[in-house]
Design an enzyme around this catalytic site. Structure first.
Site, mmCIF file in Angstrom:
data_model
loop_
_atom_site.group_PDB
_atom_site.id
_atom_site.type_symbol
_atom_site.label_atom_id
_atom_site.label_comp_id
_atom_site.label_asym_id
_atom_site.label_seq_id
_atom_site.Cartn_x
_atom_site.Cartn_y
_atom_site.Cartn_z
ATOM 1 N N PHE A 160 0.706 -1.087 -0.153
ATOM 2 C CA PHE A 160 0.127 -0.290 0.311
ATOM 3 C C PHE A 160 0.844 1.596 0.205
ATOM 4 O O PHE A 160 0.395 1.982 -0.551
ATOM 5 C CB PHE A 160 -1.349 0.312 1.581
ATOM 6 C CG PHE A 160 -0.371 0.437 2.963
ATOM 7 C CD1 PHE A 160 -0.008 1.796 2.884
ATOM 8 C CD2 PHE A 160 0.246 -0.680 3.253
ATOM 9 C CE1 PHE A 160 0.543 2.489 4.039
ATOM 10 C CE2 PHE A 160 1.145 0.115 4.639
ATOM 11 C CZ PHE A 160 1.730 1.036 4.989
ATOM 12 N N GLU A 187 -5.153 -3.608 -2.238
ATOM 13 C CA GLU A 187 -6.342 -3.502 -1.682
ATOM 14 C C GLU A 187 -6.668 -2.585 -0.961
ATOM 15 O O GLU A 187 -8.553 -2.292 -1.076
ATOM 16 C CB GLU A 187 -6.688 -5.300 -1.242
ATOM 17 C CG GLU A 187 -6.733 -4.978 -0.101
ATOM 18 C CD GLU A 187 -5.635 -6.076 0.553
ATOM 19 O OE1 GLU A 187 -4.554 -5.686 -0.392
ATOM 20 O OE2 GLU A 187 -5.355 -6.366 1.281
ATOM 21 N N SER A 237 5.255 -6.752 3.215
ATOM 22 C CA SER A 237 5.702 -7.188 4.380
ATOM 23 C C SER A 237 7.098 -8.172 4.596
ATOM 24 O O SER A 237 6.231 -9.274 3.264
ATOM 25 C CB SER A 237 4.649 -7.351 5.354
ATOM 26 O OG SER A 237 4.183 -8.560 5.341
ATOM 27 N N CYS A 292 9.428 1.585 3.110
ATOM 28 C CA CYS A 292 10.521 0.309 3.814
ATOM 29 C C CYS A 292 12.004 0.789 3.918
ATOM 30 O O CYS A 292 12.395 0.583 5.095
ATOM 31 C CB CYS A 292 10.282 -0.208 2.381
ATOM 32 S SG CYS A 292 11.311 0.329 1.617
ATOM 33 N N GLU A 392 9.235 -4.156 13.099
ATOM 34 C CA GLU A 392 9.023 -3.025 12.505
ATOM 35 C C GLU A 392 7.678 -2.024 12.767
ATOM 36 O O GLU A 392 6.871 -3.052 12.661
ATOM 37 C CB GLU A 392 9.049 -3.435 10.612
ATOM 38 C CG GLU A 392 8.864 -2.155 9.826
ATOM 39 C CD GLU A 392 8.873 -2.895 8.091
ATOM 40 O OE1 GLU A 392 7.831 -3.530 7.911
ATOM 41 O OE2 GLU A 392 8.953 -2.170 7.106
HETATM 42 P P1 NAD Z 1 1.722 -6.610 3.084
HETATM 43 O O1 NAD Z 1 2.943 -7.816 3.481
HETATM 44 O O2 NAD Z 1 0.754 -6.254 3.903
HETATM 45 O O3 NAD Z 1 0.733 -6.648 1.208
HETATM 46 C C1 NAD Z 1 1.546 -6.996 0.225
HETATM 47 C C2 NAD Z 1 1.068 -7.244 -0.409
HETATM 48 O O4 NAD Z 1 0.614 -8.931 -0.373
HETATM 49 C C3 NAD Z 1 -0.916 -6.638 -0.856
HETATM 50 O O5 NAD Z 1 -0.885 -7.363 -2.339
HETATM 51 C C4 NAD Z 1 -1.348 -7.905 -0.191
HETATM 52 O O6 NAD Z 1 -2.896 -8.033 -0.328
HETATM 53 C C5 NAD Z 1 -1.163 -9.297 -0.115
HETATM 54 N N1 NAD Z 1 -1.195 -9.580 0.911
HETATM 55 C C6 NAD Z 1 -1.716 -9.489 2.276
HETATM 56 N N2 NAD Z 1 -1.490 -10.523 3.239
HETATM 57 C C7 NAD Z 1 -0.911 -11.443 2.199
HETATM 58 C C8 NAD Z 1 -1.360 -12.885 2.544
HETATM 59 N N3 NAD Z 1 -1.726 -12.875 4.008
HETATM 60 N N4 NAD Z 1 -0.734 -14.154 1.556
HETATM 61 C C9 NAD Z 1 -0.451 -13.157 0.503
HETATM 62 N N5 NAD Z 1 -0.876 -11.977 0.319
HETATM 63 C C10 NAD Z 1 -1.299 -11.250 1.010
HETATM 64 O O7 NAD Z 1 2.461 -5.406 3.232
HETATM 65 P P2 NAD Z 1 1.679 -3.810 3.417
HETATM 66 O O8 NAD Z 1 1.483 -3.559 4.721
HETATM 67 O O9 NAD Z 1 0.713 -3.655 2.279
HETATM 68 O O10 NAD Z 1 3.015 -2.982 2.796
HETATM 69 C C11 NAD Z 1 3.642 -2.850 3.997
HETATM 70 C C12 NAD Z 1 5.071 -3.787 3.775
HETATM 71 O O11 NAD Z 1 6.096 -3.366 2.865
HETATM 72 C C13 NAD Z 1 5.856 -2.895 5.178
HETATM 73 O O12 NAD Z 1 6.605 -4.366 5.447
HETATM 74 C C14 NAD Z 1 7.169 -2.827 4.427
HETATM 75 O O13 NAD Z 1 8.733 -2.735 4.892
HETATM 76 C C15 NAD Z 1 7.101 -3.292 2.480
HETATM 77 N N6 NAD Z 1 7.798 -2.390 1.785
HETATM 78 C C16 NAD Z 1 9.053 -3.093 1.169
HETATM 79 C C17 NAD Z 1 9.573 -2.217 0.171
HETATM 80 C C18 NAD Z 1 11.045 -3.176 -0.308
HETATM 81 O O14 NAD Z 1 11.160 -2.840 -1.398
HETATM 82 N N7 NAD Z 1 11.429 -3.702 0.722
HETATM 83 C C19 NAD Z 1 9.384 -1.038 -0.426
HETATM 84 C C20 NAD Z 1 8.137 -0.838 -0.115
HETATM 85 C C21 NAD Z 1 7.356 -1.350 0.947
#
Ligand code: NAD
Length: 508
Positions: A160, A187, A237, A292, A392
């Site tokens: 997101f 989403e 994440s 991130c 985090e």
């Molecule tokens: P998230 O992991 O909750 O969601 C990421 C994606 O995974 C979304 O599209 C979501 O719909 C999907 N998802 C969520 N739960 C799932 C599950 N149980 N099984 C399969 N798919 C699932 O992450 P977020 O909260 O949207 O984003 C924040 C996180 O992203 C933070 O941890 C941040 O550090 C990380 N991030 C990392 C980078 C990088 O380049 N390292 C860049 C941006 C964000």
């Protein structure tokens, strides 16, 4: 059609899927509201696609691949040239949508789009990036060369916090390399992503080459297990990224997962004090800490611990408000759930004995009383066992720790399980050189708080922040989105000498 390009608010009550060039209304029973995090206004509803819809999107991508992979590289590049111009033209309008659905300030939303636009610009150089290698006369009249061929249907799963930049890390590079793509945006804030997808179609990406499905775990798992998906790029994440990496890997896919972080900034006593404190505050609290690469731990070496009151004073001056208001420094968190989680972690820091120097829990934002706001929060006296250090936080919370030497600081950073970004603040070249050499973190900033590489380099997190060898852009991503084929060839003239039958390995 999805939302008309010239009016972000019109007709976006139900977000569409994109399958084979058509905007499709999902038949699912499962919908989720997309909510403005400053006001709680519902902006639209997003479907959780059915498995038939996901299969249709993958099938469209699979059929389009046969044609698209034969499209000349120059034709693919020219679409990206048009695409970058369209993104530039529509940047302000998309930034408004992005700010409304995600919460970040308008200026930061434009930055989000701009960092993605740079990847599209880089995609315009694919002609030289996708070249193979050639070695002449490796044996008698034999040449060897490599082809970098498109690999097939690729999938992208995005978080997101950067709804423009991160989708643009993925599909432009995959598509310009000759692949087709199925995107699964977050989403929580897919509207700006969908505006970028519309522009991609306007730029000339043919039906089926780019498809979009929405949803959560069910859709992600379907992408990770479908036999026609060859490549999965994930950003999000660590927990979900590890699941995606394992599941897609078990199903034979090439996977990269860019994941969570705990980014340390190490401050040496010879650092330029004003520049350093400004950098720390901007990198810790900008985007409400939801980057991130946000600085989440400041490691104060030696007498820099005396800078804490000035750090606090600068953090206190930041203006917390809706991202759409001018002069805002810190916007809301993405959701009520995210806010509750951040408040819980602050509470745990207090309970575990850290000193709360600045408490953002009760911040008041007149006119936006329902917003998911947390003000800048600063802890000192933090130890490595506390949850505010081990987890985090992904909110506007900076924890500070104190050590006596650079060596201690390096050991501290290297013991932390994450390896996304880190920074050193110093005027000493020798200290900087030691730090960059000994630190075990993917991206290092020297007097740079958020060292995200420009797109002709690659994003290079390590350890608990990344799984897979190849980064999401730069030269590495061309390797990620292509299959190398090695050809060894020999051609005969009519008057070539007949070698006869040879049943042994040839000695060259
Ligand atoms: P998230 O992991 O909750 O969601 C990421 C994606 O995974 C979304 O599209 C979501 O719909 C999907 N998802 C969520 N739960 C799932 C599950 N149980 N099984 C399969 N798919 C699932 O992450 P977020 O909260 O949207 O984003 C924040 C996180 O992203 C933070 O941890 C941040 O550090 C990380 N991030 C990392 C980078 C990088 O380049 N390292 C860049 C941006 C964000």
């Amino acid at each position: 059609m999805n939302a008309p390009l010239n009016d972000a608010k019109a007709d976006i009550s139900q977000v569409k899927l994109l399958i084979n060039g058509e905007w499709v209304e999902s038949k699912t029973q499962e919908w989720r509201d997309i909510v403005n995090p400053a006001t709680q206004q519902v902006l639209a509803r997003v479907p959780f696609a059915t498995s038939d819809e996901v299969n249709s999107a993958i099938s469209a991508a699979q059929q389009a691949f046969a044609r698209w992979k034969r499209t000349p590289i120059g034709a693919r590049m020219r679409i990206m040239l048009k695409y970058q111009a369209l993104i530039r033209e529509h940047m302000k309008r998309i930034a408004q949508t992005l700010s409304a659905e995600q919460g970040k300030t308008l200026a930061d939303a434009e930055g989000d789009i701009f960092r993605g636009l740079e990847v599209v610009e880089h995609a315009c150089s694919v002609g030289s990036l996708q070249m193979g290698e050639f070695a002449e006369n490796v044996a008698g009249e034999v040449d060897t060369y490599t082809l970098r061929q498109p690999i097939g249907v690729c999938a992208g799963i995005t978080p997101f916090n950067f709804p423009a930049m991160i989708p643009l890390w993925m599909f432009p590079m995959a598509i310009v390399c000759g692949n087709t793509f199925v995107l699964k945006p977050s989403e929580q804030d897919p509207l700006s992503t969908m505006q970028l997808v519309e522009l991609a179609l306007e730029a000339g990406i043919p039906p089926g080459v780019l498809n979009v499905v929405h949803g959560g775990k069910g859709v992600v798992d379907a992408l990770c297990t479908h036999p026609d998906i060859k490549v999965v790029s994930f950003v999000g994440s660590t927990a979900v990224g590890t699941h995606v990496y394992d599941l897609a890997g078990q199903h034979g896919k090439r996977v990269q997962a860019m994941m969570g972080a705990k980014n340390h900034a190490v401050v040496l006593p010879d650092a330029n004090k004003e520049q350093t404190l400004n950098a720390l505050v901007g990198a810790a609290f900008g985007a409400a800490g939801q980057r991130c690469m946000a600085t989440s731990v400041a490691v104060l070496v030696g007498k820099t611990r005396e800078w804490l009151p000035e750090l606090k004073a600068k953090a206190e001056q930041l203006k917390v408000n809706a991202g759409s208001e001018s002069g805002t420094d810190v916007g809301p968190l993405i959701s009520k759930r995210a806010r509750e989680r951040v408040l819980g972690l602050i509470e745990s820091g207090v309970a575990e004995g850290a000193t709360l120097l600045l408490d953002g829990r009760d911040v008041q934002v007149p006119g936006y009383e329902q917003g998911n706001f947390v003000g800048p929060t600063l802890f000192s006296g933090v130890t490595t066992e506390m949850r505010i250090y081990t987890e985090e936080i992904f909110g506007p919370v900076l924890v500070t720790m104190e050590v006596d030497t650079l060596d201690e600081a390096i050991a501290l950073v290297n013991r932390n399980p994450f390896g996304n970004g880190t920074g050193l603040f110093t005027q000493s070249g020798a200290a900087a050189r030691k730090f960059q050499s000994e630190i075990d973190v993917g991206q290092v900033g020297i007097n740079i708080p958020i060292p995200v590489p420009v797109p002709f380099f690659s994003f290079t997190g390590s350890r608990g922040s990344k799984l897979g060898d190849l980064g999401p852009y730069g030269k590495q991503v061309v390797q990620f989105y292509t299959q190398t084929k090695t050809v060894t060839a020999r051609w005969f003239d009519d008057d070539s000498v007949n070698d006869g039958v040879n049943t042994t390995i040839t000695l060259r």
